[in-house]
Scaffold this motif. Sequence first.
Motif, mmCIF file in Angstrom:
data_model
loop_
_atom_site.group_PDB
_atom_site.id
_atom_site.type_symbol
_atom_site.label_atom_id
_atom_site.label_comp_id
_atom_site.label_asym_id
_atom_site.label_seq_id
_atom_site.Cartn_x
_atom_site.Cartn_y
_atom_site.Cartn_z
ATOM 1 N N LEU A 157 -1.206 17.075 -13.000
ATOM 2 C CA LEU A 157 -2.570 17.552 -13.157
ATOM 3 C C LEU A 157 -2.732 19.023 -12.767
ATOM 4 C CD1 LEU A 157 -4.554 14.399 -12.007
ATOM 5 C CD2 LEU A 157 -4.085 15.183 -14.322
ATOM 6 N N PRO A 158 -2.267 19.470 -11.611
ATOM 7 C CA PRO A 158 -2.392 20.905 -11.307
ATOM 8 C C PRO A 158 -1.584 21.770 -12.265
ATOM 9 C CG PRO A 158 -1.937 19.656 -9.309
ATOM 10 C CD PRO A 158 -1.777 18.725 -10.463
ATOM 11 N N LEU A 216 1.081 6.924 -6.750
ATOM 12 C CA LEU A 216 -0.025 7.833 -7.014
ATOM 13 C C LEU A 216 0.371 9.279 -6.745
ATOM 14 C CD1 LEU A 216 -3.060 5.880 -5.520
ATOM 15 C CD2 LEU A 216 -2.682 6.452 -7.923
ATOM 16 N N GLU A 217 1.085 9.510 -5.659
ATOM 17 C CA GLU A 217 1.524 10.861 -5.348
ATOM 18 C C GLU A 217 2.511 11.378 -6.396
ATOM 19 O OE1 GLU A 217 3.066 10.370 -1.436
ATOM 20 O OE2 GLU A 217 1.105 10.615 -0.472
ATOM 21 N N HIS A 246 0.827 -1.205 0.000
ATOM 22 C CA HIS A 246 0.000 0.000 0.000
ATOM 23 C C HIS A 246 0.865 1.261 0.000
ATOM 24 C CE1 HIS A 246 -3.792 -2.011 0.269
ATOM 25 N NE2 HIS A 246 -3.509 -2.595 1.427
ATOM 26 N N GLU A 247 1.944 1.216 0.737
ATOM 27 C CA GLU A 247 2.847 2.369 0.785
ATOM 28 C C GLU A 247 3.429 2.650 -0.599
ATOM 29 O OE1 GLU A 247 4.763 5.565 2.484
ATOM 30 O OE2 GLU A 247 3.333 4.220 3.469
ATOM 31 N N SER A 248 3.874 1.609 -1.302
ATOM 32 C CA SER A 248 4.446 1.823 -2.638
ATOM 33 C C SER A 248 3.378 2.321 -3.608
ATOM 34 C CB SER A 248 5.100 0.544 -3.155
ATOM 35 O OG SER A 248 4.128 -0.457 -3.386
ATOM 36 N N ARG A 249 2.150 1.819 -3.491
ATOM 37 C CA ARG A 249 1.071 2.306 -4.360
ATOM 38 C C ARG A 249 0.784 3.778 -4.107
ATOM 39 N NH1 ARG A 249 -3.743 -2.145 -4.587
ATOM 40 N NH2 ARG A 249 -2.600 -3.755 -5.700
#
Length: 86
Positions: free
Chosen positions: A64-65, A57-58, A50-53
């Motif tokens: 995008l911004p 994502l981050e 989960h940490e690597s995912r």
Amino acid sequence: MTPADPGVYISPAQTHAEVRRVADGQIRMEGKLDEIVRDLRDSRDHLADHESRLRRLEANRWPLPTIGAIAGVGGAVAAVVALLQH
């Protein structure tokens, strides 16, 4: 005068039965501890996944911004150009 206290007699068979009961309980506890250790290892693996995912994502979120800001500036420039042409 009081009679002598005869004490409590525990036969070797009773002692053996109690030792077996305690040993069986210990075996059950060791099995449960092994299961807990396995679950903790699985949880640690899931947490690392989960940490690597989240990190991926981050890392992929930043464009995008930036794209939104560029589009906004481009729209503003187009509006200014359109105003100046009239």
